[in-house]
Design a protein around this motif. Structure first.
Motif, PDB file in Angstrom:
ATOM      1  N   LEU A 157      75.957 -16.775  25.597  1.00  0.00           N
ATOM      2  CA  LEU A 157      76.696 -15.583  26.005  1.00  0.00           C
ATOM      3  C   LEU A 157      76.159 -14.399  25.219  1.00  0.00           C
ATOM      4  CD1 LEU A 157      80.593 -15.292  26.233  1.00  0.00           C
ATOM      5  CD2 LEU A 157      79.249 -13.571  25.040  1.00  0.00           C
ATOM      6  N   SER A 158      75.728 -13.360  25.907  1.00  0.00           N
ATOM      7  CA  SER A 158      75.312 -12.125  25.252  1.00  0.00           C
ATOM      8  C   SER A 158      76.466 -11.131  25.284  1.00  0.00           C
ATOM      9  CB  SER A 158      74.099 -11.512  25.968  1.00  0.00           C
ATOM     10  OG  SER A 158      73.856 -10.197  25.486  1.00  0.00           O
ATOM     11  N   PHE A 198      76.799 -19.172  21.205  1.00  0.00           N
ATOM     12  CA  PHE A 198      76.240 -20.368  21.839  1.00  0.00           C
ATOM     13  C   PHE A 198      77.272 -21.485  21.809  1.00  0.00           C
ATOM     14  CE2 PHE A 198      72.724 -23.626  22.180  1.00  0.00           C
ATOM     15  CZ  PHE A 198      72.175 -23.131  23.357  1.00  0.00           C
ATOM     16  N   PRO A 199      78.348 -21.329  22.577  1.00  0.00           N
ATOM     17  CA  PRO A 199      79.429 -22.325  22.545  1.00  0.00           C
ATOM     18  C   PRO A 199      79.039 -23.639  23.210  1.00  0.00           C
ATOM     19  CG  PRO A 199      79.866 -20.668  24.221  1.00  0.00           C
ATOM     20  CD  PRO A 199      78.662 -20.189  23.471  1.00  0.00           C
ATOM     21  N   SER A 200      79.618 -24.713  22.701  1.00  0.00           N
ATOM     22  CA  SER A 200      79.431 -26.036  23.290  1.00  0.00           C
ATOM     23  C   SER A 200      80.332 -26.195  24.509  1.00  0.00           C
ATOM     24  CB  SER A 200      79.759 -27.122  22.273  1.00  0.00           C
ATOM     25  OG  SER A 200      79.787 -28.395  22.884  1.00  0.00           O
ATOM     26  N   VAL A 215      57.659 -21.737  13.078  1.00  0.00           N
ATOM     27  CA  VAL A 215      58.308 -20.519  13.578  1.00  0.00           C
ATOM     28  C   VAL A 215      59.717 -20.437  13.006  1.00  0.00           C
ATOM     29  CG1 VAL A 215      59.079 -19.267  15.620  1.00  0.00           C
ATOM     30  CG2 VAL A 215      56.924 -20.557  15.685  1.00  0.00           C
ATOM     31  N   LEU A 216      60.009 -19.322  12.365  1.00  0.00           N
ATOM     32  CA  LEU A 216      61.355 -19.062  11.844  1.00  0.00           C
ATOM     33  C   LEU A 216      61.904 -17.820  12.551  1.00  0.00           C
ATOM     34  CD1 LEU A 216      61.005 -19.583   7.973  1.00  0.00           C
ATOM     35  CD2 LEU A 216      61.860 -21.194   9.678  1.00  0.00           C
ATOM     36  N   PRO A 217      62.661 -18.006  13.626  1.00  0.00           N
ATOM     37  CA  PRO A 217      63.211 -16.857  14.359  1.00  0.00           C
ATOM     38  C   PRO A 217      64.659 -16.594  13.934  1.00  0.00           C
ATOM     39  CG  PRO A 217      63.257 -18.828  15.723  1.00  0.00           C
ATOM     40  CD  PRO A 217      62.890 -19.259  14.326  1.00  0.00           C
ATOM     41  N   TYR A 218      64.829 -15.800  12.888  1.00  0.00           N
ATOM     42  CA  TYR A 218      66.186 -15.570  12.364  1.00  0.00           C
ATOM     43  C   TYR A 218      66.408 -14.093  12.097  1.00  0.00           C
ATOM     44  CZ  TYR A 218      66.476 -20.602  12.000  1.00  0.00           C
ATOM     45  OH  TYR A 218      66.506 -21.936  12.317  1.00  0.00           O
ATOM     46  N   PRO A 219      67.599 -13.559  12.477  1.00  0.00           N
ATOM     47  CA  PRO A 219      68.669 -14.188  13.245  1.00  0.00           C
ATOM     48  C   PRO A 219      68.146 -14.755  14.564  1.00  0.00           C
ATOM     49  CG  PRO A 219      69.447 -12.102  12.367  1.00  0.00           C
ATOM     50  CD  PRO A 219      67.970 -12.170  12.110  1.00  0.00           C
ATOM     51  N   SER A 220      68.825 -15.822  14.993  1.00  0.00           N
ATOM     52  CA  SER A 220      68.317 -16.634  16.088  1.00  0.00           C
ATOM     53  C   SER A 220      68.794 -16.161  17.462  1.00  0.00           C
ATOM     54  CB  SER A 220      68.775 -18.084  15.888  1.00  0.00           C
ATOM     55  OG  SER A 220      68.682 -18.830  17.089  1.00  0.00           O
ATOM     56  N   ASN A 221      67.893 -16.266  18.403  1.00  0.00           N
ATOM     57  CA  ASN A 221      68.222 -16.258  19.817  1.00  0.00           C
ATOM     58  C   ASN A 221      67.973 -17.693  20.275  1.00  0.00           C
ATOM     59  OD1 ASN A 221      68.364 -15.979  22.587  1.00  0.00           O
ATOM     60  ND2 ASN A 221      66.590 -14.642  22.764  1.00  0.00           N
ATOM     61  N   PRO A 222      69.013 -18.470  20.635  1.00  0.00           N
ATOM     62  CA  PRO A 222      70.262 -18.038  21.258  1.00  0.00           C
ATOM     63  C   PRO A 222      71.522 -18.128  20.396  1.00  0.00           C
ATOM     64  CG  PRO A 222      69.881 -20.335  21.773  1.00  0.00           C
ATOM     65  CD  PRO A 222      68.753 -19.912  20.881  1.00  0.00           C
ATOM     66  N   THR A 223      71.433 -18.521  19.136  1.00  0.00           N
ATOM     67  CA  THR A 223      72.652 -18.896  18.406  1.00  0.00           C
ATOM     68  C   THR A 223      73.228 -17.781  17.541  1.00  0.00           C
ATOM     69  OG1 THR A 223      71.498 -19.722  16.436  1.00  0.00           O
ATOM     70  CG2 THR A 223      71.773 -21.251  18.292  1.00  0.00           C
ATOM     71  N   GLY A 224      72.392 -16.816  17.157  1.00  0.00           N
ATOM     72  CA  GLY A 224      72.862 -15.735  16.288  1.00  0.00           C
ATOM     73  C   GLY A 224      72.933 -16.086  14.822  1.00  0.00           C
ATOM     74  N   PHE A 262      86.916 -23.678  22.752  1.00  0.00           N
ATOM     75  CA  PHE A 262      85.475 -23.893  22.627  1.00  0.00           C
ATOM     76  C   PHE A 262      85.107 -24.188  21.176  1.00  0.00           C
ATOM     77  CE2 PHE A 262      85.370 -21.433  26.587  1.00  0.00           C
ATOM     78  CZ  PHE A 262      84.418 -22.137  27.320  1.00  0.00           C
ATOM     79  N   GLU A 263      84.151 -25.083  20.991  1.00  0.00           N
ATOM     80  CA  GLU A 263      83.512 -25.269  19.701  1.00  0.00           C
ATOM     81  C   GLU A 263      82.305 -24.335  19.639  1.00  0.00           C
ATOM     82  OE1 GLU A 263      82.494 -29.315  18.997  1.00  0.00           O
ATOM     83  OE2 GLU A 263      84.532 -30.058  19.353  1.00  0.00           O
ATOM     84  N   VAL A 264      82.282 -23.453  18.636  1.00  0.00           N
ATOM     85  CA  VAL A 264      81.205 -22.474  18.566  1.00  0.00           C
ATOM     86  C   VAL A 264      80.963 -22.090  17.111  1.00  0.00           C
ATOM     87  CG1 VAL A 264      82.851 -20.583  19.036  1.00  0.00           C
ATOM     88  CG2 VAL A 264      80.396 -20.213  19.390  1.00  0.00           C
TER      89      VAL A 264
END
Length: 383
Positions: free
Chosen positions: A359-360, A318-320, A166-175, A306-308
């Motif tokens: 975060l959306s 999708f921040p750490s 599965v290649l979901p790109y652009p990605s949910n949750p990371t964008g 935040f690291e993101v």
């Protein structure tokens, strides 16, 4: 009588996204940045096409694959936007949202015990469908690779049981998305093997500052492309997905689709035709607004410490939160209680999402400004 329920159904869980959304629904004055739904209205001309369909009694069954004019428009859309060529008559299926297209794909491809490789963290909707079809999800940790599932990560996980990647790109949750050279490398790795790529491209129209590329350009014969109008045209409730596959596979996908739903809603199909023709570039306005919001929220998060990873598309960050020494669930729940902002705990996106929150930014700039102020106050409180 619950003991009579299918064991596969009993063993799957409701989406962690929805569970957390429901958990915090009763809190007062909460800014919810949880659900991945565009905040724009469906374009007026698309809504009018649906109204006209009702008024003209276009309320009967269509061809199982969708009426031909819509399939022609869908094929033209994919060719014009992404350089993909599919025959409207036997390689395009209109589905009830992208989710149903994914379900049809897994039920068509998977035999008992087949393995499906997934990047992780990942949208939680794939695993239950894989398991319901008798397959086994194989997660690959992408957290140290900018959330990208690349050929070098995939190679060690390929086995005789691998049936799909599965290649979901652009990605949910990371964008994040995959670059052209990264897709070519995956295509070279997979070419000639007895497996498929399921390329979930539902966010393809929401890519910032670059062109979206589909792996189907490089590996058409082994790729099934999923797309739809929910994100690009803000048509989540219309439930129109698009499934593109080589004829020898598509004819089998159509059988599963036919017995599952007969056809997508006739009224929504007429609205979709308008969206894919007169509204072929409707996503541009929304994309520009999302990019402005992204830049604002990303800069605010970075300034808070935040690291993101900055996304390439979709409408998520999708921040750490690892440095705060809280589980993603505890961090998200305390953020709701203290600051009145709801984010999705990262563990909703598999175990590799632990230590992150999603975060959306598919909401107004006014709401985002207030939400960032509240999050900053919360972070200062933690410090």
């Amino acid at each position: 009588m619950e003991h009579l329920v299918n064991k596969r159904v009993k063993h799957i869980e409701l989406s962690g996204i929805r569970k957390f959304f429901n958990l915090v629904a009763d809190y007062d004055d909460v800014i919810s940045l949880t659900i991945g739904q565009p905040d724009f209205d469906t374009p007026a001309h698309v809504k009018n096409a649906g109204i006209t369909a009702i008024e003209n009694n276009y309320t009967t069954y269509t061809h199982n694959a969708g009426f031909l004019e819509l399939r022609e428009a869908a094929a033209n859309f994919m060719n014009e936007k992404y350089g993909l060529s599919y025959s409207p008559s036997n390689e395009v299926i209109v589905t009830v949202g992208a989710s149903q297209a994914i379900d049809c794909t897994f039920r068509t491809l998977l035999d008992e015990g087949c393995e499906v490789i997934l990047p992780s963290p990942v949208y939680p909707g794939y695993e239950p469908l894989i398991k319901l079809a008798g397959g086994k999800p194989i997660y690959i940790d992408t957290t140290n690779n900018y959330f990208k599932l690349t050929a070098d990560l995939i190679a060690p996980y390929l086995t005789e049981k691998t049936r799909a990647i599965v290649l979901p790109y652009p990605s949910n949750p990371t964008g994040v998305t995959l670059e052209e050279h990264e897709l070519k490398e995956i295509a070279d790795l997979v070419r000639g093997r007895d497996m498929f790529i399921l390329s979930d491209e539902i966010y393809s129209e929401l890519v910032y500052g670059k062109r979206h590329h589909s792996i189907a350009r490089f590996l058409r014969e082994q790729t099934i492309v999923i797309n739809g109008l929910s994100k690009s045209h803000s048509m989540t409730g219309w439930r129109i997905g698009l499934l593109f596959a080589p004829e020898e596979v598509s004819k089998h996908l159509l059988k599963v689709h036919q017995y599952n739903v007969s056809c997508a809603t006739s009224i929504a199909q007429k609205a979709a035709l308008e969206a894919l023709t007169e509204g072929i570039n409707d996503a541009d306005f929304m994309k520009n607004a999302y990019e402005e919001r992204l830049n604002y929220v990303y800069n605010r998060l970075v300034n808070m410490g935040f690291e993101v990873v900055k996304p390439d598309g979709a409408f998520y960050l999708f921040p750490s939160i690892k440095k705060y020494n809280k589980s993603s669930f505890d961090f998200a729940l305390s953020l709701v209680k203290y600051a009145g902002v709801a984010l999705v705990p990262g563990d909703a996106f598999s175990e590799y999402g632990e230590g992150y929150v999603r975060l959306s930014y598919a909401t107004s700039m006014e709401q985002l400004i207030e939400a960032m102020d509240r999050i900053e106050n919360y972070i200062n409180h933690l410090s």
